[in-house]
Design an enzyme around this catalytic site. Structure first.
Site, PDB file in Angstrom:
ATOM      1  N   PHE A   1     -11.210  -6.764  14.720  1.00 53.34           N
ATOM      2  CA  PHE A   1     -10.164  -7.254  13.816  1.00 53.34           C
ATOM      3  C   PHE A   1      -9.826  -6.186  12.773  1.00 53.34           C
ATOM      4  CE2 PHE A   1      -8.915  -9.554   9.883  1.00 53.34           C
ATOM      5  CZ  PHE A   1      -7.686 -10.008  10.350  1.00 53.34           C
ATOM      6  N   GLN A   2      -8.546  -5.889  12.662  1.00 54.61           N
ATOM      7  CA  GLN A   2      -8.021  -4.893  11.718  1.00 54.61           C
ATOM      8  C   GLN A   2      -8.616  -3.501  11.921  1.00 54.61           C
ATOM      9  OE1 GLN A   2      -8.123  -6.683   7.727  1.00 54.61           O
ATOM     10  NE2 GLN A   2      -6.074  -7.513   8.115  1.00 54.61           N
TER      11      GLN A   2
ATOM     12  N   LYS B   1     -17.210  -0.430   6.698  1.00 59.44           N
ATOM     13  CA  LYS B   1     -17.678  -1.453   5.759  1.00 59.44           C
ATOM     14  C   LYS B   1     -19.200  -1.408   5.600  1.00 59.44           C
ATOM     15  CE  LYS B   1     -17.036  -6.355   4.733  1.00 59.44           C
ATOM     16  NZ  LYS B   1     -16.277  -7.575   5.093  1.00 59.44           N
TER      17      LYS B   1
ATOM     18  N   MET C   1      24.462   8.244   1.251  1.00 60.84           N
ATOM     19  CA  MET C   1      24.386   9.550   1.883  1.00 60.84           C
ATOM     20  C   MET C   1      24.691   9.452   3.381  1.00 60.84           C
ATOM     21  SD  MET C   1      24.144  12.664   1.403  1.00 60.84           S
ATOM     22  CE  MET C   1      23.227  13.372   0.020  1.00 60.84           C
TER      23      MET C   1
ATOM     24  N   GLU D   1       0.817  -1.224   0.000  1.00 64.25           N
ATOM     25  CA  GLU D   1       0.000   0.000   0.000  1.00 64.25           C
ATOM     26  C   GLU D   1       0.848   1.270   0.000  1.00 64.25           C
ATOM     27  OE1 GLU D   1      -0.509  -2.586   1.981  1.00 64.25           O
ATOM     28  OE2 GLU D   1      -2.611  -3.218   1.852  1.00 64.25           O
TER      29      GLU D   1
HETATM   30  C1  LIG Z   1      12.619   5.573   4.443  1.00 64.11           C
HETATM   31  C2  LIG Z   1      13.927   6.179   4.776  1.00 64.11           C
HETATM   32  N1  LIG Z   1      14.753   5.575   5.665  1.00 64.11           N
HETATM   33  C3  LIG Z   1      15.957   6.110   5.953  1.00 64.11           C
HETATM   34  C4  LIG Z   1      16.350   7.282   5.374  1.00 64.11           C
HETATM   35  C5  LIG Z   1      17.699   7.901   5.712  1.00 64.11           C
HETATM   36  N2  LIG Z   1      18.550   7.952   4.530  1.00 64.11           N
HETATM   37  C6  LIG Z   1      18.688   9.052   3.763  1.00 64.11           C
HETATM   38  S1  LIG Z   1      19.680   8.820   2.454  1.00 64.11           S
HETATM   39  C7  LIG Z   1      19.975   7.226   2.890  1.00 64.11           C
HETATM   40  C8  LIG Z   1      20.873   6.354   2.078  1.00 64.11           C
HETATM   41  C9  LIG Z   1      20.306   6.035   0.751  1.00 64.11           C
HETATM   42  O1  LIG Z   1      21.051   4.975   0.194  1.00 64.11           O
HETATM   43  P1  LIG Z   1      20.868   4.563  -1.310  1.00 64.11           P
HETATM   44  O2  LIG Z   1      19.436   4.347  -1.596  1.00 64.11           O
HETATM   45  O3  LIG Z   1      21.778   3.429  -1.614  1.00 64.11           O
HETATM   46  O4  LIG Z   1      21.303   5.882  -2.081  1.00 64.11           O
HETATM   47  P2  LIG Z   1      22.770   6.540  -2.155  1.00 64.11           P
HETATM   48  O5  LIG Z   1      22.837   7.576  -1.074  1.00 64.11           O
HETATM   49  O6  LIG Z   1      23.772   5.467  -1.939  1.00 64.11           O
HETATM   50  O7  LIG Z   1      22.831   7.153  -3.503  1.00 64.11           O
HETATM   51  C10 LIG Z   1      19.297   6.903   4.070  1.00 64.11           C
HETATM   52  C11 LIG Z   1      19.388   5.590   4.753  1.00 64.11           C
HETATM   53  C12 LIG Z   1      15.445   7.894   4.483  1.00 64.11           C
HETATM   54  N3  LIG Z   1      15.712   9.064   3.897  1.00 64.11           N
HETATM   55  N4  LIG Z   1      14.271   7.310   4.183  1.00 64.11           N
END
Ligand SMILES: Cc1ncc(C[n+]2csc(CCOP(=O)(O)OP(=O)(O)O)c2C)c(N)n1
Ligand SMILES: [Mg+2]
Length: 576
Positions: free
Chosen positions: A127-128, A177, A483, A65
């Site tokens: 439920f749910q 529902k 990042m 979802e």
């Molecule tokens: C849902 C979610 N969880 C954690 C983060 C924290 N976060 C920001 S950038 C990043 C790394 C992203 O890694 P990747 O998708 O491999 O991209 P890259 O930076 O390596 O290009 C994380 C964990 C986020 N922004 N969103």
């Protein structure tokens, strides 16, 4: 199954025997809905029972979802019309939460419909049963439990109106529902066919503010335009361009303002803020006037507020009055639709140039340092994608690749860059790109993700295959949550805690889904694979091997001043 044609509304008025679910479908058609993204379950089954009677409503069965909400968001951002997502109660509804919060932060008009347990069961931990109204209160513009079938049609009309009017945002309708099964009278009209792209406009009636703004623009020595998401939402491309060209004022585009102004235009400076170009941030710090158009001066743009643009007076044009003066003090605040305000402002602004100031900004430019020690650079990849694909929409995920995609891709067309800016939601790109592809069936759509974010929603490849949605997927694989790894390198003693990330073999993953896939390790494979991916009629996937410890430069440290960018790797740690 009898086809209960929508056109028979006159007949049904005489025999008031339709169900709440049928009313729901008709009310969606009345709003011009043609596609919805959803996933069935117990509390929404009556709606799914009625749905086949309305073949004009194309339902896309997602695999999670969260993806339904992001896809509806992508559809909304690409079309300018609300995107619709549907889920059952409990876990179905809670899975929408991240997508609703993403849409809320980025002002995307969305209507989410959730099933709920029957009215007699409400509040009994049935439920749910989940209080999705309570849960989504702070992340929707409006939400409502529909308590009786008689309210249903108007609740849908209200939801679409609220989602679109003023600053757009998500609205959730929770429908028990038994209300879906309740019989009631359909009193709607014919389906409205909308041309799209037209958000309800607010008029500004502040001539004095406009005159003040025009005077500041005439008198400024070092003015800048800072263009945000509002330019895209208000369809104010032509007006922005006219203001820039008449005055010669350079244009900065925020992350969500990218593609609000052509990247190649001589007046385009680039992106500001944490990963903004050095010359852009320096220009901000030297400016004596900043004209902020449809943006909220968030912390990723301003850096440390106390040191942000100290010498600049600020004109802030914004549709959401609560944003004016929230983060930065303004000399002139103009509350209104940025397109309408610019049209009025243009009547008061005289031709001028900013040649001296522009020359000065050019001296701030650093020649871009080559930070890639070998292998594929994002610049080369993005150049190949842009040359090969031509006109297309780029949907990016979150991380280092997002910044490269924001800064290096040459956006020429209005609203051709879509990303999760405010919430920074990893996993956004792949499902959002599905929504974009359905809204723009005539042009290619790229979803560009990191290896981390791609693995958060890659299950949606199955949705693309089942529904024939031809998204081109690019995975920038650096083997890291890049990042976060970069922050660890800069600010946490290079302690790479929980950031190395394993990936499956993406080419074989593609094969498992029955789509075409390639891995590109060297630039000599680049053109051929990108061309093949674009030529592929269905979805396709390319994994690009990116240097593992490449960094995004420049970078303003969190909470730091725009005047103090980090422009290169920190010195290597000396072993103790
Ligand atoms: C849902 C979610 N969880 C954690 C983060 C924290 N976060 C920001 S950038 C990043 C790394 C992203 O890694 P990747 O998708 O491999 O991209 P890259 O930076 O390596 O290009 C994380 C964990 C986020 N922004 N969103
Ligand atoms: Mg990565």
């Amino acid at each position: 199954m009898g086809v209960d044609s929508h056109q028979s509304s006159v007949a049904s008025r005489q025999s008031p025997t339709v169900t709440g679910s049928q009313i729901l479908c008709r009310a969606l058609l009345e709003q011009g809905v043609d596609v919805l993204f959803g996933y069935p379950g117990g509390a929404i089954m009556p709606f799914y029972h009625a749905l086949p009677e309305y073949p004009q409503l194309r339902h896309i069965l997602v695999r999670h979802e969260q993806a339904a909400a992001h896809a509806a968001d992508g559809y909304a951002r690409a079309s300018g019309r609300p995107g619709v997502c549907v889920a059952t109660s409990g876990p179905g509804a809670t899975n929408l939460v991240t997508g609703l919060a993403t849409a809320h932060m980025d002002s995307a008009p969305l209507v989410a419909i959730t099933g709920q347990v029957s009215r007699s069961m409400l509040g009994r931990d049935a439920f749910q049963e989940t209080d999705i109204i309570g849960i989504t209160q702070p992340i929707t513009k409006h939400n409502r439990l529909v308590e009786d079938v008689e309210e249903l049609a108007d609740a849908v009309r209200e939801a679409f109106q609220v989602a679109q009017e003023g600053r757009p945002g998500p609205v959730l309708l929770d429908v028990p529902k038994d209300v879906q099964n309740q019989r009631g009278v359909w009193t709607g009209g014919q389906a409205v066919r909308r041309s799209g792209g037209q958000f309800v406009r607010h008029r500004t009636d502040r001539p004095t503010a406009l005159e003040q703004a025009a005077r500041l623009i005439a008198d400024a020595q070092r003015p800048l335009i800072m263009a945000g998401h509002g330019i895209l939402l208000a369809d104010a491309y032509a007006e922005l361009r006219a203001l820039a060209e008449r005055t010669g004022i350079p244009v900065i585009t925020t992350l969500l303002g990218i593609s609000g102004f052509p990247a190649s235009h001589p007046l385009h400076l680039g992106m500001p803020g944490m990963h903004g170009e050095v010359h852009v941030n320096r220009a901000i710090q030297q400016a004596d006037l900043i004209i902020g158009l449809g943006l909220r001066f968030d912390d990723r743009v301003t850096g440390n507020l106390a040191s942000f643009a100290r010498g600049a007076r600020i004109i802030h044009v914004e549709l959401d009055a609560s944003e004016i003066g929230k983060n930065v003090p303004v000399a002139v605040g103009i509350h209104g639709d940025v397109r309408v305000v610019l049209q009025q402002l243009l009547q008061l602004v005289a031709r001028r140039d900013c040649d001296g100031w522009r020359e000065e900004i050019e001296t701030f430019r650093h020649s871009r340092e080559e930070h890639f020690r070998g292998g594929l650079s994002p610049e080369v990849i993005l150049d190949s994608i842009s040359r090969t694909t031509g006109r297309c929409t780029i949907v990016s995920d979150v991380g280092q690749h997002q910044m490269w995609v924001a800064k290096l891709y040459p956006y020429q067309h209005a609203n051709s860059h879509i990303t999760s800016g405010g919430l920074g939601t990893m996993g956004f790109a792949v499902p959002a790109a599905m929504g974009v592809a359905l809204a723009r069936p005539d042009e290619p759509v790229w979803a560009i993700s990191g290896d981390g974010g791609f693995q958060m929603n890659m299950q949606e490849i199955a949705t693309m295959v089942q529904e024939g949605i031809p998204v081109k997927m690019a995975v920038f694989n650096n083997g890291y949550l890049g990042m976060v790894r970069q922050w660890q390198q800069f600010f946490h003693e290079r302690r790479y805690s929980a950031t190395p990330i394993w990936s499956p073999d993406y080419v074989r993953l593609a094969q498992a889904y029955g789509i075409a896939g390639w891995r590109v390790d060297h630039s000599d494979q680049l053109e051929e694979c990108v061309q093949a991916a674009v030529a592929e009629p269905g979805p396709s996937l390319i994994e690009f091997t990116i240097e593992q410890e490449a960094n995004v430069f420049p970078m303003i440290p969190p909470g730091g001043s725009l005047s103090e960018p980090i422009e290169g790797d920190p010195a290597p740690l000396v072993p103790a």
